[in-house]
Design a protein around this motif. Structure first.
Motif, PDB file in Angstrom:
ATOM      1  N   GLU A  21      21.574  -3.068  18.699  1.00  0.00           N
ATOM      2  CA  GLU A  21      20.564  -3.746  18.114  1.00  0.00           C
ATOM      3  C   GLU A  21      20.472  -3.281  16.664  1.00  0.00           C
ATOM      4  OE1 GLU A  21      17.087  -4.194  21.741  1.00  0.00           O
ATOM      5  OE2 GLU A  21      16.849  -2.823  19.668  1.00  0.00           O
ATOM      6  N   SER A  77      13.263  -8.840   9.505  1.00  0.00           N
ATOM      7  CA  SER A  77      11.837  -8.134   9.780  1.00  0.00           C
ATOM      8  C   SER A  77      11.284  -8.508  11.233  1.00  0.00           C
ATOM      9  CB  SER A  77      10.431  -8.675   8.667  1.00  0.00           C
ATOM     10  OG  SER A  77      10.793  -9.961   8.734  1.00  0.00           O
ATOM     11  N   GLU A  78      11.505  -9.620  11.716  1.00  0.00           N
ATOM     12  CA  GLU A  78      11.148  -9.895  13.099  1.00  0.00           C
ATOM     13  C   GLU A  78      11.941  -9.252  14.076  1.00  0.00           C
ATOM     14  OE1 GLU A  78      10.562 -13.795  16.214  1.00  0.00           O
ATOM     15  OE2 GLU A  78      10.581 -14.281  13.773  1.00  0.00           O
ATOM     16  N   LEU A  79      13.316  -9.401  13.795  1.00  0.00           N
ATOM     17  CA  LEU A  79      14.312  -8.499  14.520  1.00  0.00           C
ATOM     18  C   LEU A  79      14.072  -7.013  14.793  1.00  0.00           C
ATOM     19  CD1 LEU A  79      16.680  -9.839  16.226  1.00  0.00           C
ATOM     20  CD2 LEU A  79      18.220  -9.001  14.180  1.00  0.00           C
ATOM     21  N   GLU A  80      13.787  -6.664  13.271  1.00  0.00           N
ATOM     22  CA  GLU A  80      13.245  -5.160  13.391  1.00  0.00           C
ATOM     23  C   GLU A  80      12.029  -4.570  14.282  1.00  0.00           C
ATOM     24  OE1 GLU A  80      13.094  -4.049   9.149  1.00  0.00           O
ATOM     25  OE2 GLU A  80      14.819  -2.722   9.369  1.00  0.00           O
ATOM     26  N   GLU A  81      11.100  -5.634  14.102  1.00  0.00           N
ATOM     27  CA  GLU A  81       9.750  -5.337  14.972  1.00  0.00           C
ATOM     28  C   GLU A  81      10.253  -5.455  16.476  1.00  0.00           C
ATOM     29  OE1 GLU A  81       6.288  -5.092  14.010  1.00  0.00           O
ATOM     30  OE2 GLU A  81       7.804  -4.501  12.590  1.00  0.00           O
ATOM     31  N   LYS A  82      10.854  -6.158  16.975  1.00  0.00           N
ATOM     32  CA  LYS A  82      11.102  -6.635  18.545  1.00  0.00           C
ATOM     33  C   LYS A  82      12.285  -5.795  19.090  1.00  0.00           C
ATOM     34  CE  LYS A  82      12.281 -10.568  18.933  1.00  0.00           C
ATOM     35  NZ  LYS A  82      12.466 -12.229  19.279  1.00  0.00           N
ATOM     36  N   SER A  83      12.866  -5.089  18.138  1.00  0.00           N
ATOM     37  CA  SER A  83      13.938  -4.091  18.452  1.00  0.00           C
ATOM     38  C   SER A  83      13.436  -2.798  19.016  1.00  0.00           C
ATOM     39  CB  SER A  83      14.913  -3.527  17.339  1.00  0.00           C
ATOM     40  OG  SER A  83      14.121  -2.698  16.655  1.00  0.00           O
ATOM     41  N   LEU A  84      14.252  -2.115  20.104  1.00  0.00           N
ATOM     42  CA  LEU A  84      13.835  -0.897  20.515  1.00  0.00           C
ATOM     43  C   LEU A  84      13.312   0.154  19.748  1.00  0.00           C
ATOM     44  CD1 LEU A  84      16.543  -0.723  23.389  1.00  0.00           C
ATOM     45  CD2 LEU A  84      14.234  -1.311  23.659  1.00  0.00           C
ATOM     46  N   GLY A 129      12.163  -0.433  16.868  1.00  0.00           N
ATOM     47  CA  GLY A 129      10.784  -1.090  16.131  1.00  0.00           C
ATOM     48  C   GLY A 129       9.556  -0.548  17.101  1.00  0.00           C
ATOM     49  N   GLN A 130       9.908  -0.833  18.349  1.00  0.00           N
ATOM     50  CA  GLN A 130       8.976  -0.663  19.390  1.00  0.00           C
ATOM     51  C   GLN A 130       8.465   0.859  19.318  1.00  0.00           C
ATOM     52  OE1 GLN A 130       9.467  -2.175  23.438  1.00  0.00           O
ATOM     53  NE2 GLN A 130      11.018  -3.475  22.421  1.00  0.00           N
ATOM     54  N   HIS A 174       6.407   1.829  16.642  1.00  0.00           N
ATOM     55  CA  HIS A 174       4.868   1.498  16.760  1.00  0.00           C
ATOM     56  C   HIS A 174       4.358   2.451  17.691  1.00  0.00           C
ATOM     57  CE1 HIS A 174       4.145  -2.106  14.544  1.00  0.00           C
ATOM     58  NE2 HIS A 174       5.015  -2.621  15.106  1.00  0.00           N
TER      59      HIS A 174
END
Ligand code: ARG
Length: 630
Positions: free
Chosen positions: A245, A260-267, A269-270, A273
């Motif tokens: 990823e 940005s979306e990919l980064e959010e959904k990536s492991l 990114g999670q 959070h």
């Protein structure tokens, strides 16, 4: 800081009518060499006209017995007009007859003193038999004020081991554990109030990743059974999954694509959070992390117990509060020490020394770092413990980190803390591996050396049959092998991890030391002389060269411990123990107990029992468990 205020020393029982002055840090009740030191100082004052305060510290202990029991370093007296070797010869000539020492020998610029052997035996053996495990220790060292014990003891923090949760317990952690455990024992023996702290690597974004990994593919069962390996396994696995990823995101970024979306959904990114929730104090997010931490600590405790180590406090990076870091940041700013640089906050230490460089204390995104946490943790510990000294036992790879930490504390106005801190560093272990391959955890190493020692023991069937709990003994011998190898040279040296060498009975190894102890225990069992008879033995029967040299070496032990408080090197103790055990090995054929005249047997047994006690004391100081049979 030699003062002569202590009560005079009464040596009337030794045929000395004049009471002698007593020096600080000397403890004639516990250190026989101190009696000679005080006595010789007194005579040398008369002979040389030099002040006692200068003579006393110029009386040094010797590495080998052929150089005497104490030597006077003549140049240290700074007597003008004559050359030191001339003075040595002159003073040797003029030295009065004495019941305590023979005529001193002038050897170049040294004056060598040899104690009366009969007197040393009479002083040392009863002292060891009487003080037992206390022999060698000087609990006055740790007093705030040696002349007034009511002022209490000095406090020291020893921070050591400090592994990272979910990561391998590597050789650096092993060395920190061994050396730190030893230093804590050393200071405790010297009468300091010791607090042992384990500063875990238990915070950071990787714990967000770990939590996600556990939710995705963790196993409750495996976590309970072996938290340390399981956390490591899932951590490796999640990193493996996150990698493609990250590569994809990087590539797209390079192509100027919106990620940005990919980064959010990536492991990753999670995980970011998740960790943010942890930092904000979200109870749910913290609950799982706390379980990981608690379960890991429980496991660590079991392993530390095998090494005779326990901690007073499990601190860690997670325990440093946001508020305290805020306060430190403000202090740094107000002191004009920190500055902004490209959105981050840095401390420019090149002003003080080029080598210290520029240290980042706050990242662009406002998050704190390893160094930031250490600053606040040090201040917090000082508030909590009001320590007189704090030691960080950390690999020399972190020399710069700790130098930066101490300098920052100083320039932010906490010189009071900085000057009490000391980094005890050490070199690397090269090629540490188990029989199965590369090593991740301490337990794997300990299991392997234990198994190896078990095989060695089994080779001697008759002896093996006499050992009550062979597995337990094999485990101890394995641990001793690892620890002795680690302590066999100066801390700063790197060394090769060599399983065959460390488990061998040949050479200066752990098994050799353990064997020396077990052999003395076996002599005791066979001789079967009651303790009370050892205490009344006629020690004048110890006339052989071997017996005399052994007694002389036993007399040195308190000085060796004292010297170790200066070197802070386990090798100082270890080298002494090997010197003593070599002497023992060469004595057994000459100084037989069984089969000798009863009175001679008693005297020799008193000597062997004293040697066993000193070996026992030295080994336990190093953190080893002496065995009685093997
Ligand atoms: N956990 C760190 C590591 O494994 C060692 C911590 C050393 N102590 C400290 N106060 N920074 O590298």
């Amino acid at each position: 800081n030699v003062t002569l205020d202590d009560p005079p020393l009464d040596l009337s029982s030794l045929g000395i009518s004049q009471p002698l002055p007593h020096f600080p840090d000397t403890n004639p009740q516990l250190n026989p060499v101190d009696i000679f030191r005080c006595y010789l100082t007194e005579i040398l004052v008369g002979l040389t006209g030099v002040d006692a305060k200068i003579i006393y510290p110029a009386l040094a202990w010797t590495q080998t017995l052929d150089k005497g029991d104490l030597v006077l370093v003549v140049p240290a007296l700074r007597v003008k007009g004559k050359k030191p070797d001339q003075l040595a010869a002159e003073w040797s000539e003029k030295f009065p007859e004495s019941p305590l020492v023979s005529k001193p020998v002038a050897a170049g610029t040294f004056l060598q003193f040899y104690f009366s052997p009969a007197l040393v035996s009479k002083l040392v053996i009863p002292l060891i038999l009487g003080t037992r495990s206390r022999y060698g220790l000087n609990p006055k060292n740790g007093l705030k004020d040696q002349s007034d014990p009511s002022r209490g003891r000095k406090r020291i923090i020893v921070e050591f081991s400090s592994p990272n949760i979910a990561k391998p317990f590597h050789a650096g952690h092993l060395r920190s554990t061994i050396i730190g455990g030893f230093l804590a024992n050393l200071y405790q023996g010297a009468g300091w109030d010791v607090t042992r702290i384990n500063y875990l690597g238990d915070w950071g974004r990787q714990f967000g990743l770990l939590a996600i990994a556990f939710q995705m593919f963790g196993s409750e069962e495996k976590l309970k059974a072996d938290p340390i390996s399981h956390l490591y396994d899932i951590y490796v696995e999640i990193n493996r999954r996150a990698e493609p990823e990250e590569t994809e995101i990087k590539a797209k970024k390079a192509n100027n694509e919106d990620v940005s979306e990919l980064e959010e959904k990536s492991l990753t990114g999670q995980a970011r959070h998740y960790f943010k929730r942890m930092e904000d104090g979200d109870e749910d997010a913290l609950a799982i992390w706390k379980r990981f931490r608690d379960l890991s600590i429980e496991k660590y405790k079991q392993t530390y117990a095998r090494l005779n180590i326990s901690f007073d406090h499990y601190s860690g990076e997670s325990q440093v509060s946001q508020e305290s870091m805020q306060v430190s940041a403000e202090t740094l700013k107000e002191a004009g020490v920190s500055e902004e640089s490209e959105g981050a906050v840095i401390v420019d230490l090149t002003k003080y020394s080029k080598k210290l460089g520029k240290a980042v204390v706050q990242k662009k995104d406002g998050t704190t770092l390893y160094l930031t946490r250490d600053i606040s943790e040090a201040v917090g510990r000082y508030e909590k413990y009001d320590f007189d000294k704090m030691i960080y036992v950390v690999a020399s790879q972190q020399d710069l980190h700790l130098a930066q930490l101490f300098k920052i504390l100083e320039v932010m106005g906490r010189k009071d803390i900085a000057e009490k801190c000391q980094h005890i560093n050490f070199g690397m272990v090269l090629g540490m591996s188990t029989r199965k391959g590369t090593v991740k955890f301490l337990n794997d190493i300990l299991r392997d050396v234990g198994e190896k020692m078990h095989e060695v023991m089994k080779a001697n069937e008759t002896k093996y049959a006499q050992v009550a709990e062979p597995e337990r003994v094999a485990d101890i011998l394995g641990i001793t092998s690892v620890m002795v190898q680690d302590m066999s040279s100066k801390r700063i040296n790197n060394y090769d991890f060599n399983m065959d060498r460390m488990t061998s009975f040949e050479g200066d190894t752990g098994p050799y030391l353990q064997y020396a102890h077990a052999r003395l225990c076996s002599i005791t069992r066979k001789a079967d002389i009651p303790r009370s008879e050892l205490e009344t033995a006629d020690l004048s029967l110890l006339t052989e060269k071997h017996a005399i040299n052994l007694v002389r070496v036993l007399a040195q032990y308190p000085d060796v411990v004292q010297n170790t408080l200066r070197t802070l090197e386990p090798v100082t103790i270890l080298q002494y123990l090997f010197k003593m055990t070599h002497l023992l090995s060469s004595s057994y054929d000459i100084l037989k107990v069984v089969g000798s005249e009863p009175e001679v047997a008693k005297a020799r047994m008193a000597l062997y029992e004293s040697a066993r006690q000193v070996l026992h004391n030295g080994m336990t100081l190093l953190g080893l468990s002496p065995v009685e049979r093997m």
